[in-house]
Design a protein around this motif. Structure first.
Motif, mmCIF file in Angstrom:
data_model
loop_
_atom_site.group_PDB
_atom_site.id
_atom_site.type_symbol
_atom_site.label_atom_id
_atom_site.label_comp_id
_atom_site.label_asym_id
_atom_site.label_seq_id
_atom_site.Cartn_x
_atom_site.Cartn_y
_atom_site.Cartn_z
ATOM 1 N N GLY A 1 48.619 74.368 21.679
ATOM 2 C CA GLY A 1 49.518 73.119 21.955
ATOM 3 C C GLY A 1 50.741 73.911 22.609
ATOM 4 N N PRO A 2 51.478 72.922 23.424
ATOM 5 C CA PRO A 2 52.782 73.673 24.071
ATOM 6 C C PRO A 2 53.807 74.119 22.990
ATOM 7 N N ASN A 3 54.750 74.892 23.799
ATOM 8 C CA ASN A 3 55.812 75.627 22.852
ATOM 9 C C ASN A 3 56.526 74.628 22.085
ATOM 10 N N GLY A 4 56.647 75.034 20.714
ATOM 11 C CA GLY A 4 57.611 74.079 19.989
ATOM 12 C C GLY A 4 56.648 72.973 19.341
ATOM 13 N N ALA A 5 55.426 72.915 19.410
ATOM 14 C CA ALA A 5 54.505 71.743 18.943
ATOM 15 C C ALA A 5 54.536 71.755 17.356
ATOM 16 N N GLY A 6 54.791 72.879 16.842
ATOM 17 C CA GLY A 6 54.573 72.995 15.507
ATOM 18 C C GLY A 6 53.479 74.050 14.982
ATOM 19 N N LYS A 7 52.597 74.652 15.929
ATOM 20 C CA LYS A 7 51.837 75.656 15.603
ATOM 21 C C LYS A 7 52.168 76.641 14.434
ATOM 22 N N SER A 8 53.186 77.365 14.749
ATOM 23 C CA SER A 8 53.576 78.372 13.899
ATOM 24 C C SER A 8 53.890 77.918 12.501
ATOM 25 N N SER A 9 54.581 76.690 12.625
ATOM 26 C CA SER A 9 54.823 76.021 11.372
ATOM 27 C C SER A 9 53.572 75.933 10.607
ATOM 28 N N MET A 10 52.828 75.256 11.163
ATOM 29 C CA MET A 10 51.329 74.853 10.513
ATOM 30 C C MET A 10 50.792 76.285 9.850
ATOM 31 N N PHE B 1 52.004 87.655 12.316
ATOM 32 C CA PHE B 1 53.235 86.977 12.887
ATOM 33 C C PHE B 1 53.265 87.094 14.357
ATOM 34 N N GLN B 2 53.770 85.991 14.940
ATOM 35 C CA GLN B 2 54.070 85.906 16.190
ATOM 36 C C GLN B 2 54.783 86.854 16.666
ATOM 37 N N ASN B 3 56.089 87.208 15.978
ATOM 38 C CA ASN B 3 57.109 88.166 16.460
ATOM 39 C C ASN B 3 56.598 89.673 15.937
ATOM 40 N N PHE C 1 54.730 80.617 3.674
ATOM 41 C CA PHE C 1 55.951 80.943 4.011
ATOM 42 C C PHE C 1 56.715 79.573 4.160
ATOM 43 N N TYR C 2 56.104 78.275 4.649
ATOM 44 C CA TYR C 2 56.919 77.107 4.606
ATOM 45 C C TYR C 2 56.440 76.191 3.429
ATOM 46 N N LYS C 3 57.311 75.327 3.096
ATOM 47 C CA LYS C 3 56.777 74.421 1.993
ATOM 48 C C LYS C 3 56.837 72.868 2.603
ATOM 49 N N ARG D 1 59.469 69.062 7.453
ATOM 50 C CA ARG D 1 60.868 68.841 8.280
ATOM 51 C C ARG D 1 61.968 69.941 8.160
ATOM 52 N N PHE D 2 62.715 70.265 9.200
ATOM 53 C CA PHE D 2 64.016 71.054 9.038
ATOM 54 C C PHE D 2 64.951 70.188 9.215
ATOM 55 N N GLY D 3 65.585 69.779 8.349
ATOM 56 C CA GLY D 3 66.909 68.850 8.601
ATOM 57 C C GLY D 3 66.179 67.690 9.485
ATOM 58 N N GLY D 4 66.695 67.377 10.612
ATOM 59 C CA GLY D 4 66.343 66.315 11.348
ATOM 60 C C GLY D 4 65.110 66.469 12.002
ATOM 61 N N VAL D 5 64.648 67.656 12.173
ATOM 62 C CA VAL D 5 63.608 68.317 12.905
ATOM 63 C C VAL D 5 62.206 67.962 12.149
ATOM 64 N N VAL D 6 61.417 67.154 12.721
ATOM 65 C CA VAL D 6 60.020 67.075 12.235
ATOM 66 C C VAL D 6 59.025 68.105 12.922
ATOM 67 N N ALA D 7 58.887 69.093 12.234
ATOM 68 C CA ALA D 7 58.135 70.178 12.773
ATOM 69 C C ALA D 7 56.575 69.707 12.726
ATOM 70 N N ILE D 8 56.202 69.165 11.645
ATOM 71 C CA ILE D 8 54.789 68.686 11.525
ATOM 72 C C ILE D 8 54.777 67.226 10.883
HETATM 73 N N1 ADP Z 1 62.694 78.174 10.047
HETATM 74 C C1 ADP Z 1 62.917 77.032 10.871
HETATM 75 N N2 ADP Z 1 63.924 76.391 10.923
HETATM 76 C C2 ADP Z 1 64.310 75.399 11.501
HETATM 77 N N3 ADP Z 1 63.526 74.964 12.411
HETATM 78 C C3 ADP Z 1 62.330 75.572 12.462
HETATM 79 C C4 ADP Z 1 62.105 76.650 11.847
HETATM 80 N N4 ADP Z 1 60.525 76.983 12.261
HETATM 81 C C5 ADP Z 1 60.410 76.025 12.994
HETATM 82 N N5 ADP Z 1 61.346 75.238 13.433
HETATM 83 C C6 ADP Z 1 61.201 74.026 14.444
HETATM 84 O O1 ADP Z 1 59.932 73.494 14.300
HETATM 85 C C7 ADP Z 1 59.553 73.372 15.559
HETATM 86 C C8 ADP Z 1 58.237 73.822 15.889
HETATM 87 O O2 ADP Z 1 58.234 75.323 15.766
HETATM 88 P P1 ADP Z 1 57.262 75.990 15.860
HETATM 89 O O3 ADP Z 1 56.172 75.712 14.761
HETATM 90 O O4 ADP Z 1 57.550 77.663 15.894
HETATM 91 O O5 ADP Z 1 56.572 75.777 17.191
HETATM 92 P P2 ADP Z 1 55.222 76.531 18.049
HETATM 93 O O6 ADP Z 1 54.819 77.769 17.148
HETATM 94 O O7 ADP Z 1 54.177 75.517 18.360
HETATM 95 O O8 ADP Z 1 55.754 76.867 19.231
HETATM 96 C C9 ADP Z 1 60.830 73.714 16.546
HETATM 97 O O9 ADP Z 1 61.507 72.596 16.819
HETATM 98 C C10 ADP Z 1 61.216 74.626 15.882
HETATM 99 O O10 ADP Z 1 62.652 74.737 16.423
#
Ligand code: ADP
Ligand code: MG
Lengths: 273, 329
Positions: free
Chosen positions: A54-63, A102-104, A70-72, A30-37
């Motif tokens: 998965g679509p944009n914002g699905a949580g792929k990069s987070s995984m 990295f994506q970027n 990089f993320y805990k 989670r990031f605050g209220g956002v559940v990324a995974i």
């Molecule tokens: N470092 C971060 N801080 C806050 N929110 C994040 C962070 N990284 C990702 N998110 C949020 O997590 C969700 C998934 O993002 P991301 O993993 O980048 O998706 P994808 O790679 O599938 O496009 C998004 O809502 C994004 O805004």
């Protein structure tokens, strides 16, 4: 969706898929209220190319960021090579033989291509600089070996012409390739690629696909990659995880995933680019 | 050759030597700034602290003796020995500076990762005054003479040679010559370290991109301790040179104020910039004091460096060797 029984086997093109290398168990991030995974489990087998789509914002990069430290995640377990991984910082994960891009794109913009790639060998250099000061001969042999490995990767990725170019001056597509080179030169057991073909033209995409297949085939490197383009994923990967809004909605071979109704809906519903 | 020109040459040469000292202090700033984005206001105090520690060890003083005596009612001041060999004392001081680097990272900056540069800067201001207090408490506040056996006094060879050439012997201090040579060796050593060693390359990588550095297995924490240690070492060298010249006292920490115009001139991220900037300021302020100074009442060294740096800043904000800042729109 029911998981097909997946055992170690030899693929039709002669590659060996082995035992489980990495296992993600009930990961929630989670990031605050956002559940990324949201409570996702899947595994990566030795020798396979595993895609996460998965679509944009699905949580792929987070995984990918969870895998590389990089993320805990707030919940869940990461198992690597049969052992449960404690909380780990990114550099420790890298030292375990997990390299990434990295994506970027994260390159050392001020260094040349060769210097960038050489940083990928840092963990193959001997530990102390006193050693290096005292044992000139040993340090030099090591340096030569590292340079050879770097040149091998440079040849492999066909970037001889830009060896001495400062990375800041390179076009986007070549930067992606240099980043791959830096990851590869570390001789990783697991290679993580975040959208390696994003922003490339058709020809560059074809080159990159070929490189990824060759890496897997020639070096036997296990690869987990994120890709947007369904077509590319179907061609490249052995198995696919599909994510949508932080949840896993599909997992299986490209054929299985392609025919999964939930996956089709997700992709039609949020088809953007 | 006109007399005035000969004098000006002597003044320039001396300015060059002073410039080397400025460059040394500026170098400490650049090391930390490049790797962590921290502008270390405490660099000057670190030089003072290092010099005081060195003198303290050399004279065999008990650290914190005032404090110990006040608490326990004892009267300890000196250890059984009274003069520790210089080299051994220097090595011990290096150890102290490394311990200091480790502590600074562990206690302060580890907890400030990702904070705004201004917050990091504030932290170093706090650190500077804290360290000054610690130095006082540890070694006392009297002025000390530092002698690690460096040659001092007029260099007779230069004196004679210039006398034969111009009919006027230059006064160049041996200590300044030694300082220049040591600074040159130090810089060469640092460059070699950054180019050829594993730790040096890791340092350059961190200076360039933190994320990328992590992904190739570099510990940021380790590199930050390393650069603070190196900056501590540079501070020690600067402290030895300045301390040998004008005694170890509080004003030593003010040499940091001389490093600022050097950095404005040379750029905050460039090692060659720090050196060239230091030399320009050293020569510039000496020549200005020599030529214009008498007309306007002297003591121009206090401000000329800043004017020079400001003029420079207007025309080249990124400094001599700094990376050009291009606004992305
Ligand atoms: N470092 C971060 N801080 C806050 N929110 C994040 C962070 N990284 C990702 N998110 C949020 O997590 C969700 C998934 O993002 P991301 O993993 O980048 O998706 P994808 O790679 O599938 O496009 C998004 O809502 C994004 O805004
Ligand atoms: Mg992404």
């Amino acid at each position: 969706m029911t998981m097909m029984h997946y055992e170690p086997h030899v693929t039709s093109d002669g590659r060996t898929i082995g035992n489980t290398m990495m296992e993600m168990k009930n990961i929630t991030l989670r990031f605050g209220g956002v559940v990324a995974i949201k409570d996702i489990s899947f595994d990566i087998r030795e020798g396979e190319i595993r895609a996460i789509i998965g679509p944009n914002g699905a949580g792929k990069s987070s995984m990918l960021n969870v895998i590389s430290g990089f993320y805990k995640p707030q919940e869940g377990e990461v198992w690597y090579l049969g052992e449960k991984r404690g909380p780990m910082r990114p550099f420790e994960v890298a030292r375990q033989g997990i390299a990434r891009t990295f994506q970027n794109i994260a390159l050392f913009e001020g260094m040349t291509v060769l210097d960038n790639i050489m940083t990928g060998r840092l963990n193959h250099m001997s530990a102390s600089f006193l050693d290096q000061a005292i044992w000139w001969g040993k340090a030099e042999r090591e340096e030569v070996a590292n340079r050879e490995k770097a040149e091998e990767i440079i040849d492999f990725l066909e970037i001889q012409a830009i060896r001495k170019t400062p990375v800041g001056r390179l076009p986007y597509g070549l930067k992606k390739r240099v980043e791959l080179a830096r990851a590869l030169v570390a001789e990783p057991s697991l290679l993580l690629l975040d959208e390696p073909m994003a922003g490339m033209n058709v020809e560059e995409k074809e080159d990159m696909s070929r490189f990824i297949l060759d890496v897997n085939d020639e070096f036997g490197t296990t690869i987990a990659l994120i890709e947007h383009d369904m077509g590319v994923v179907m061609d490249l990967s052995d198995r696919v995880v599909v994510m949508d809004y932080g949840k896993k909605i599909g997992d299986g071979t490209p054929d299985e995933v392609r025919n999964n109704q939930e996956v089709i809906d997700a992709y039609l519903g949020v088809a953007h680019d | 050759m006109p007399e005035q020109l000969v004098f000006a040459m002597e003044v320039s040469l001396n300015g060059l030597m002073t410039g080397v000292m400025y460059a040394l202090v500026a170098l400490g700033f650049v090391l930390i700034y490049k790797a962590s984005g921290i502008f270390n206001y405490a660099q000057g105090v670190m030089a003072l602290f290092a010099a005081m520690t060195l003198v303290g060890i050399q004279e065999g003083r008990v650290p914190f003796s005032h404090l110990i005596n006040a608490i326990f009612g004892t009267e300890v001041h000196h250890l059984p020995w009274h003069s520790v060999p210089a080299l051994f004392a220097i090595l011990l001081t290096v150890g102290v500076m490394i311990a200091f680097a480790w502590l600074v990272q562990k206690v302060v900056f580890k907890h400030l990762v990702g904070q705004e540069p201004i917050i990091l800067f504030m932290a170093t201001i706090g650190l500077a005054y804290f360290l000054e207090g610690v130095a006082d408490l540890m070694w006392g506040s009297e002025i000390r003479t530092l002698d690690v056996g460096l040659p001092q006094g007029i260099n007779l060879v230069i004196d004679e040679t210039t006398f034969n050439w111009f009919g006027y012997g230059f006064f160049i201090d041996n200590l300044d010559i030694v300082a220049s040579v040591v600074a040159a060796i130090l810089v060469a050593g640092l460059v070699a370290f950054a180019q050829y060693t594993k730790q040096g390359r890791a340092m350059r990588a961190v200076a360039d991109d933190h994320q990328a550095a992590l992904s190739v297995g570099i510990s940021l924490n380790f590199v930050w301790i390393l650069v603070w240690s190196l900056a501590g070492f540079v501070a020690l060298v600067a402290g030895i040179m300045w301390g040998s010249k004008s005694g170890v006292q509080f004003s030593l920490s003010l040499i940091a104020l001389k490093a600022l115009p050097v950095l404005m001139l040379g750029g905050f991220t460039s090692i060659p910039g720090a050196i060239v900037g230091g030399l320009i300021i050293g020569v510039g302020e000496a020549l200005f004091e020599f030529t214009i100074g008498p007309m306007i009442g002297g003591a121009t060294e206090n401000w000329f460096a800043y004017v020079l740096a400001l003029v420079f800043l207007v025309f080249r904000p990124q400094g001599l060797f700094g990376e050009k800042i291009i606004e992305r729109v």
